[in-house]
Structure formats: structure tokens, C-alpha cells
Design an enzyme around this catalytic site. Structure first.
Site, short mmCIF file in Angstrom:
data_model
loop_
_atom_site.label_atom_id
_atom_site.label_comp_id
_atom_site.label_asym_id
_atom_site.label_seq_id
_atom_site.Cartn_x
_atom_site.Cartn_y
_atom_site.Cartn_z
N ASP A 274 0.86 -1.18 0.00
CA ASP A 274 0.00 0.00 0.00
C ASP A 274 0.90 1.22 0.00
OD1 ASP A 274 -2.36 1.43 -0.08
OD2 ASP A 274 -3.11 0.73 1.85
N ASP A 275 0.32 2.37 -0.37
CA ASP A 275 1.12 3.60 -0.40
C ASP A 275 1.41 4.10 1.01
OD1 ASP A 275 -1.53 4.34 0.12
OD2 ASP A 275 -1.59 5.94 -1.36
N ASP B 271 -1.98 4.64 7.74
CA ASP B 271 -2.35 5.81 8.53
C ASP B 271 -2.73 5.35 9.93
OD1 ASP B 271 -3.78 7.99 9.69
OD2 ASP B 271 -4.26 8.78 7.73
#
Length: 185
Positions: free
Chosen positions: A100-101, A104
Site C-alpha cells: 500500500d502507499d 495511517d
């Protein structure tokens, strides 16, 4: 269901070149962790780094899982699975790399790890609340920062800083419209 609104967060734009460099750095770190059978990209943010990592690690098998935890810039604690995994292909994730980028809060990562408990989770960027949910990342990011990825950015002309400052001094309500500037006499 708890929500976080990032509309007033500090924004940091990430240029394509920087994102590519950071993702290649992640691929370099992952070389020692492989080889991998394939990559599971978490859509949508994981698609582009998955492509870069697949090239750098010479991985030809890429699967995806569609997970939604954001609506524009509002994050909720709920998880919506939009596209299921091909279980016959990935099984429990053993030998697979999940990409994933950004991690969070960790909500998305936890959901995917529950599906693929033996996979290796990697993200390019990681915020403090989610760092424990990823096995490998390259760039730590403050929790109150919103990364503006190049595929989310809308490039448009803007006024030079000096003009914007002058506009603010003339009228606190009028920002950035050169037609409203007083004549320089």
C-alpha cells in the site's frame, strides 16, 4: 463509528519523482525479505507502488484487494471490502507481499492482515498510529499530515507568493485575484 476529518490537516505534496524514489527504496529493503510468490496491491493507493516494486523485484504475479476506509479526506473506522481476493491464488498469504502507499491509522492494514495473516505487509509511508501494522516501510510521516499523492493532485497555476501576500494586505477577504489589486502608482 469514529471518523477523522483531514480537511484541515497539514498538506505535503509528493511529486512523482519523490514517490518513485521512495518506492524504489522500499523495493531495495524488500529484496532481503523475499523472494515473494507475488504481490497483493491494496487498491487504490497500492496499485502504483505495486507496479514499481514488481518491476524492481521482477515479480510477475499481482493480485489486488479493494478496501475502502476513506471518503475523500474523511477516514472512518469502518472497512468496506470492494473486491475480494482470489483465495485459490494467495491462500493465507504465505510468501506473498502486500503493498500500500501509506499506513495511517492501521484500519486498512489490519483488515488485510486478517485476510492474509502470513503475508508480508509493506508501505512506502507510515504514520505513528499505523506503523505497528506494517512489516516494512521507508518514510515515517507525522500523524497530522495529509500526503497529497501525485495521482490525487490537480496541477493548476497559482499566483506568486508576493502577489498573494499583497492581496491579503489589501483585503483579508479577497485572496489571489489580480483584478482586485490597487494600482501601483
Amino acid at each position: 463509528m469514529e471518523t477523522k476529518d483531514y480537511a484541515s490537516a497539514v498538506y505535503i505534496p509528493i511529486a512523482w519523482e519523490l514517490f518513485h524514489r521512495d518506492t524504489r527504496s522500499l523495493a531495495h529493503k524488500l529484496m532481503a525479505k523475499g523472494p515473494f510468490k507475488g504481490i497483493v496491491a491494496i487498491t487504490r493507493g497500492g496499485l502504483i507502488p505495486s507496479s514499481i516494486i514488481a518491476r524492481e523485484l521482477d515479480i510477475r504475479v499481482i493480485e489486488s484487494v479493494g478496501v475502502a476506509t476513506y471518503d475523500d479526506r474523511t477516514q472512518s473506522s469502518g472497512v468496506q471490502i470492494l473486491k475480494e481476493l482470489n483465495r485459490d491464488l494467495v491462500g493465507d498469504g504465505e510468501g506473498w507481499l502486500v503493498v500500500d502507499d501509506l499506513v495511517d491509522s492501521g484500519v486498512t492494514a489490519r483488515a488485510v492482515k486478517a485476510m492474509l495473516p502470513k503475508a508480508h505487509m509493506a508501505t512506502v509511508y507510515a504514520k505513528p498510529e499505523g506503523q505497528k501494522e506494517t512489516d516494512t516501510f521507508v518514510v515515517a510521516v507525522r500523524q497530522d499530515v495529509w500526503l497529497l499523492f501525485p495521482w490525487d493532485a490537480d496541477l493548476q497555476p497559482n499566483e506568486p507568493l508576493v502577489r498573494r501576500q499583497r492581496d491579503l494586505e489589501v483585503d483579508d477577504v479577497s485572496i489571489g485575484r489580480p483584478d482586485d489589486l490597487p494600482s501601483q502608482g
